[in-house]
Design a protein around this motif. Structure first.
Motif, PDB file in Angstrom:
ATOM      1  N   VAL A 276       0.634  -1.267   0.558  1.00  0.00           N
ATOM      2  CA  VAL A 276       0.435   0.265   0.344  1.00  0.00           C
ATOM      3  C   VAL A 276       0.331   1.393   0.168  1.00  0.00           C
ATOM      4  O   VAL A 276       1.819   1.583   0.871  1.00  0.00           O
ATOM      5  CB  VAL A 276      -0.715   0.173   1.106  1.00  0.00           C
ATOM      6  N   ARG A 277       0.236   2.433  -1.203  1.00  0.00           N
ATOM      7  CA  ARG A 277       1.798   2.988  -0.745  1.00  0.00           C
ATOM      8  C   ARG A 277       0.186   4.612  -1.046  1.00  0.00           C
ATOM      9  O   ARG A 277      -0.920   4.528  -1.560  1.00  0.00           O
ATOM     10  CB  ARG A 277       1.900   3.441  -2.242  1.00  0.00           C
ATOM     11  N   GLU A 278       0.497   5.185   0.319  1.00  0.00           N
ATOM     12  CA  GLU A 278      -0.193   6.411   1.089  1.00  0.00           C
ATOM     13  C   GLU A 278      -0.323   7.034  -0.042  1.00  0.00           C
ATOM     14  O   GLU A 278      -1.802   7.899  -0.370  1.00  0.00           O
ATOM     15  CB  GLU A 278      -0.010   7.572   1.925  1.00  0.00           C
ATOM     16  N   GLU A 279       0.680   7.711  -1.408  1.00  0.00           N
ATOM     17  CA  GLU A 279       0.857   8.814  -2.166  1.00  0.00           C
ATOM     18  C   GLU A 279      -0.341   8.153  -3.151  1.00  0.00           C
ATOM     19  O   GLU A 279      -1.053   8.757  -3.938  1.00  0.00           O
ATOM     20  CB  GLU A 279       1.544   9.292  -2.901  1.00  0.00           C
ATOM     21  N   LEU A 280      -0.477   6.614  -3.078  1.00  0.00           N
ATOM     22  CA  LEU A 280      -2.009   6.809  -4.152  1.00  0.00           C
ATOM     23  C   LEU A 280      -3.035   6.809  -3.386  1.00  0.00           C
ATOM     24  O   LEU A 280      -4.345   6.566  -4.135  1.00  0.00           O
ATOM     25  CB  LEU A 280      -2.018   5.569  -4.801  1.00  0.00           C
ATOM     26  N   ILE A 281      -3.246   6.671  -2.102  1.00  0.00           N
ATOM     27  CA  ILE A 281      -5.131   7.528  -1.700  1.00  0.00           C
ATOM     28  C   ILE A 281      -5.587   8.449  -1.833  1.00  0.00           C
ATOM     29  O   ILE A 281      -4.407   9.378  -1.003  1.00  0.00           O
ATOM     30  CB  ILE A 281      -5.206   6.131  -0.714  1.00  0.00           C
ATOM     31  N   ALA A 282      -7.138   9.566  -1.558  1.00  0.00           N
ATOM     32  CA  ALA A 282      -6.855  10.426  -1.300  1.00  0.00           C
ATOM     33  C   ALA A 282      -8.107  10.548  -1.654  1.00  0.00           C
ATOM     34  O   ALA A 282      -8.969   9.388  -1.845  1.00  0.00           O
ATOM     35  CB  ALA A 282      -6.998  11.975  -2.477  1.00  0.00           C
ATOM     36  N   HIS A 283      -8.729  11.130  -0.518  1.00  0.00           N
ATOM     37  CA  HIS A 283     -10.734  11.101  -0.321  1.00  0.00           C
ATOM     38  C   HIS A 283     -10.965  12.554  -1.012  1.00  0.00           C
ATOM     39  O   HIS A 283     -10.209  13.431  -0.874  1.00  0.00           O
ATOM     40  CB  HIS A 283     -10.046  11.288   1.227  1.00  0.00           C
ATOM     41  N   CYS A 284     -12.497  12.436  -2.177  1.00  0.00           N
ATOM     42  CA  CYS A 284     -13.353  13.128  -2.022  1.00  0.00           C
ATOM     43  C   CYS A 284     -13.787  14.135  -0.365  1.00  0.00           C
ATOM     44  O   CYS A 284     -14.060  13.370   0.680  1.00  0.00           O
ATOM     45  CB  CYS A 284     -14.509  13.178  -2.996  1.00  0.00           C
ATOM     46  N   LYS A 285     -14.429  15.297  -0.111  1.00  0.00           N
ATOM     47  CA  LYS A 285     -14.526  15.646   1.032  1.00  0.00           C
ATOM     48  C   LYS A 285     -16.204  15.688   0.537  1.00  0.00           C
ATOM     49  O   LYS A 285     -17.722  14.965   2.167  1.00  0.00           O
ATOM     50  CB  LYS A 285     -14.532  17.416   1.173  1.00  0.00           C
ATOM     51  N   SER A 286     -16.962  15.667  -0.284  1.00  0.00           N
ATOM     52  CA  SER A 286     -18.286  15.099  -0.559  1.00  0.00           C
ATOM     53  C   SER A 286     -18.642  13.795  -1.733  1.00  0.00           C
ATOM     54  O   SER A 286     -17.200  13.175  -2.232  1.00  0.00           O
ATOM     55  CB  SER A 286     -19.474  16.363  -0.942  1.00  0.00           C
ATOM     56  N   PHE A 287     -19.286  13.676  -2.477  1.00  0.00           N
ATOM     57  CA  PHE A 287     -19.782  12.544  -2.648  1.00  0.00           C
ATOM     58  C   PHE A 287     -20.446  13.129  -4.447  1.00  0.00           C
ATOM     59  O   PHE A 287     -19.730  12.791  -5.266  1.00  0.00           O
ATOM     60  CB  PHE A 287     -21.296  12.004  -2.862  1.00  0.00           C
ATOM     61  N   GLU A 288     -19.909  14.554  -4.617  1.00  0.00           N
ATOM     62  CA  GLU A 288     -20.168  14.771  -5.319  1.00  0.00           C
ATOM     63  C   GLU A 288     -18.841  15.974  -6.402  1.00  0.00           C
ATOM     64  O   GLU A 288     -19.282  16.857  -5.612  1.00  0.00           O
ATOM     65  CB  GLU A 288     -21.392  15.282  -5.360  1.00  0.00           C
ATOM     66  N   GLU A 289     -17.971  15.670  -7.539  1.00  0.00           N
ATOM     67  CA  GLU A 289     -18.136  17.186  -8.344  1.00  0.00           C
ATOM     68  C   GLU A 289     -16.839  17.618  -7.659  1.00  0.00           C
ATOM     69  O   GLU A 289     -16.405  19.011  -8.679  1.00  0.00           O
ATOM     70  CB  GLU A 289     -19.091  18.041  -8.250  1.00  0.00           C
ATOM     71  N   ASP A 290     -16.341  17.430  -6.864  1.00  0.00           N
ATOM     72  CA  ASP A 290     -14.963  17.630  -5.310  1.00  0.00           C
ATOM     73  C   ASP A 290     -14.001  16.608  -6.007  1.00  0.00           C
ATOM     74  O   ASP A 290     -13.599  16.839  -5.188  1.00  0.00           O
ATOM     75  CB  ASP A 290     -15.101  18.857  -4.313  1.00  0.00           C
TER      76      ASP A 290
END
Lengths: 336, 336
Positions: free
Chosen positions: A215-229
């Motif tokens: 697992v490489r942390e730089e390959l994981i990111a999160h959206c703040k909402s489910f839409e458009e951002d």
DNA sequence: AACCTTTCCGGTAACGTTGCCGGAAGGTAA
DNA sequence: TTACCTTCCGGCAACGTTACCGGAAAGGTT
């Protein structure tokens, strides 16, 4: 001519028999002369008699109404679930009263109480993102109203639950990418601390672990909402060196957002980078390239959830069950 | 402890007064001693008394339930309308019973009859594509159940209607393209003989006429359904010589389908050819290029339709009205 | 002929609430 | 004192239906 709809009394008067006899003729075949019964049925048809549902409910103490509360009616997934319920309800001669919480716990509670005061026979609920407590659920159960939770459940709540195994869906999706030869699979997740986000992320992580991919942390990111951002999250993982050769997205919308971004970088989908979404939105089959995605059986979830609720109502059983439906991986061009 | 929920009788017994007095205390302020009233209200709160909706309905002869029939719950547009209705209903203390016809007239009629036997106070309906006759509507009206049609209406039916002016929406969209300098504007229409298709096509034709642009038949094509089979129609208009410099689509899905086809031809959007969709689906803002589209106010339609129905129910008025909501043109990159 | 059983039906109460009517208690005015 | 009005409350019927009980009529058994 006839102002009000005809009642059982009108039938009795017309046939010169008692209301009890008419009532009996209309429902059971015992204790009634077949001829009398036929006569009643014939007249009932002629006068277009319809039993008064309200009066029946009052004496039988059951309304055949089921209350449904969802976070929002106008979402792809929940509207499919509602569709399944509605079809199931009319088959089984039940009626649905549908409310939406708009992801607001206060409104959710208010809706449930309103439904309870309508003497619903059962409650079907998918809780809001805010909801932590199952107090109102207990309130319902104290009134002997069976409760079934579906999709968005409160894990600790003491009731039957119908869920989709999103974890396995994510796992299958990522394993699919691994089989295609991808080595650096990124993940764009949903808002943190949400069970949907976490289940899918866990599927991603476990698929990597299972195939001994670090697992490489730089390959994981999160959206703040489910839409458009999603664009910020996409940028982050695309800046990783070496760049990812596949991305597994929390949903189709964010995956579609990514398509153009990736193209601008001069990369080809699926040759240089493969992508997989989640949900199987209608557009996923229309965009270019058509999107590989994980289908959740919303319609079936709704149908099953209502089915088991009705079973609980009619059998008066109180044992808690857990139903888990499986997702289907729909493979299309974006991962070939 | 307490098995059944408390009734008005339980309150009366506990306070050693009559049920009539309790009933009066609970609803109106006349003919009741303020002190008695307070005592009743206090006890009611303590015992968590909730009026029995069913019993009230029986004697008052109104249920505060409104029946809703739509072609399908899981469509972008109708789910938005239902969302608007639901929010409006809970505000005004009404309940909704929602059915779907699945575009089937027989099922539609069955649903309406079921709703009527539940003694609904009003009926809100958007008819199926098959539906030609308004017989069941008349049946409802014979039973003094007010009917409001929304969106998909039967033009000749004698009831209040709430619609969206799609004609004007189409007209605005095409005029927008004309203002951008387009001379050869094509149209991909929906299935023939459907009012939606015809209204939008008429807007297209009238916009051309208004600006003295000749109609060319080779620039007009129709899809057979609303989903996913737009490609044949697109091919037809793109083969016209000279090729179109803009296309106005019946919906966003078919417009998105077209994007890739157009690109393969080596054409740029919007520089070489501009496109406009219809519906404002969520993806229209996520695809590349973002899609110019006509937004229909589904949520507002639902809210308004339920509002006017409740007005009719409570005022017992019988005059027929026609409400027309307007669309909004959302301009994005695909037409700039 | 007396008794029992079966078949069928009517009467009554009940579900929880509201609406109407009548009346007791107290106050006011002649 | 009598007459009348106001305030407040209880009783009763009703909404349309079902459930329960009792009983009449008809047939069967001894």
């Amino acid at each position: 001519m006839m102002q009000r709809p005809p009642t059982i009394k009108d039938l009795a008067r017309a046939l010169n028999i008692s209301v009890s006899t008419v009532s009996r003729a209309l429902r059971n075949a015992t204790d009634i002369n077949p001829e009398t019964r036929q006569a009643v049925l014939k007249l009932a048809k002629e006068m277009e008699y319809e039993p008064n549902f309200i009066a029946q409910s009052l004496v039988k103490k059951q309304t055949h109404i089921i209350g449904v509360v969802v976070p929002s009616i106008d979402s792809n997934y929940f509207s499919e679930a509602l569709s399944g319920m509605t079809d199931c309800a009319i088959e089984q001669n039940y009626h649905l009263m549908i409310c939406q919480s708009n992801e607001n716990e206060v409104l959710e509670n208010k809706s449930i109480r309103k439904l309870l005061s309508c003497n619903i026979d059962g409650l079907l609920i998918s809780v809001s993102l805010q909801t932590k407590s199952d107090n109102v659920i207990k309130e319902a159960q104290k009134k002997h109203v069976p409760v079934v939770m579906f999709d968005r459940i409160i894990p600790g709540a003491d009731c039957t639950k119908v869920i989709v195994n999103e974890y396995e869906g994510a796992l299958k999706a990522v394993e699919h990418l691994i089989k295609k030869g991808c080595k650096r699979i990124a993940h764009i997740g949903g808002p943190k601390d949400l069970s949907v986000s976490e289940n899918r992320k866990k599927g991603y992580l476990d698929a990597l672990a299972k195939h001994k991919i670090p697992v490489r942390e730089e390959l994981i990111a999160h959206c703040k909402s489910f839409e458009e951002d999603a664009i910020g999250a996409i940028r982050k993982v695309m800046n990783a060196k070496p760049r990812p050769d596949a991305i597994f997205f929390i949903n189709d919308l964010s995956a579609i957002t990514a398509i153009e971004y990736i193209r601008r970088k001069g990369l080809r989908i699926p040759e240089d980078i493969k992508i997989v979404g989640f949900n199987n939105d209608k557009v996923s089959n229309v965009v270019e390239p058509a999107l590989t995605t994980v289908m959740q059986p919303g319609y079936e979830v709704g149908k099953l959830a209502l089915g088991v609720l009705i079973d609980e109502i009619e059998s008066k059983s109180t044992e808690r069950q857990l139903f888990e439906l499986r997702t289907t991986l729909v493979t299309r061009k974006s991962s070939r």
